[in-house]
Design a protein around this motif. Structure first.
Motif, short mmCIF file in Angstrom:
data_model
loop_
_atom_site.label_atom_id
_atom_site.label_comp_id
_atom_site.label_asym_id
_atom_site.label_seq_id
_atom_site.Cartn_x
_atom_site.Cartn_y
_atom_site.Cartn_z
N MET A 34 0.85 -1.17 0.00
CA MET A 34 0.00 0.00 0.00
C MET A 34 0.90 1.24 0.00
O MET A 34 1.84 1.34 0.78
N SER A 35 0.59 2.19 -0.89
CA SER A 35 1.41 3.40 -1.00
C SER A 35 1.25 4.28 0.24
O SER A 35 0.24 4.21 0.96
N ASP A 36 2.25 5.14 0.47
CA ASP A 36 2.18 6.08 1.59
C ASP A 36 1.00 7.03 1.41
O ASP A 36 0.33 7.40 2.38
N LEU A 37 0.73 7.45 0.16
CA LEU A 37 -0.37 8.36 -0.09
C LEU A 37 -1.71 7.70 0.27
O LEU A 37 -2.57 8.32 0.90
N ARG A 38 -1.87 6.45 -0.12
CA ARG A 38 -3.10 5.72 0.21
C ARG A 38 -3.25 5.56 1.72
O ARG A 38 -4.32 5.76 2.28
N LYS A 39 -2.16 5.22 2.40
CA LYS A 39 -2.19 5.08 3.86
C LYS A 39 -2.59 6.40 4.51
O LYS A 39 -3.40 6.43 5.43
N THR A 40 -2.02 7.50 4.03
CA THR A 40 -2.34 8.82 4.57
C THR A 40 -3.79 9.17 4.30
O THR A 40 -4.49 9.71 5.16
N PHE A 41 -4.26 8.86 3.10
CA PHE A 41 -5.66 9.08 2.74
C PHE A 41 -6.58 8.36 3.72
O PHE A 41 -7.51 8.94 4.28
N LEU A 42 -6.31 7.09 3.95
CA LEU A 42 -7.17 6.28 4.83
C LEU A 42 -7.06 6.73 6.28
O LEU A 42 -8.04 6.66 7.04
#
Length: 130
Positions: free
Chosen positions: A1-9
């Motif tokens: 999972m990308s850092d951007l996706r993790k931050t989004f979630l």
């Protein structure tokens, strides 16, 4: 999972238990383009794009022209803002007789608040049910 996706979630409120979470890098017309190079038809287009599509050239040109002057000044109804005045005139020209004034707001909540304030002013009542 990308850092951007993790931050989004982690930091944006989700509207469903399983968000679509497409990583959009560009949108044009009725298409969304994702970071992984896929293209989707946007069937959920939101405000400011649902009638003319994403990045319509005339809309982009108008935004750029306006941004060179000013983006936003407040309060409405206190300062003369040429684009707003021209739009109000055009809008009221197609309204029924007697409806010759508009009040621009950003949301349904603001529209409801304005309607309550107007009702209070016009009727003189101090108690209203909404």
């Amino acid at each position: 999972m990308s850092d951007l996706r993790k931050t989004f979630l982690a930091h944006l409120a989700q509207t469903s238990p399983f968000p679509i979470a497409l990583d959009i890098v560009c949108a044009e017309g009725c298409h969304l383009h994702t970071r992984d190079g896929k293209r989707y038809i946007d069937l959920v287009a939101g405000l400011a794009v649902n009638n003319v599509g994403h990045r319509h050239p005339k809309v982009v040109a108008a935004i750029k022209e306006q941004a060179d002057r000013y983006l936003h000044v407040i309060p409405y109804g206190e300062f003369i803002q040429e684009p707003q005045v021209r739009f109000a005139k055009k809008l009221t020209s197609i309204l029924p007789a007697g409806l010759d004034s508009v009040y621009f707001v950003n949301s349904g909540t603001e529209a409801n608040e304005a309607a309550l304030k107007l009702a209070k002013r016009i009727t003189g009542r101090t108690e209203l049910v909404a």
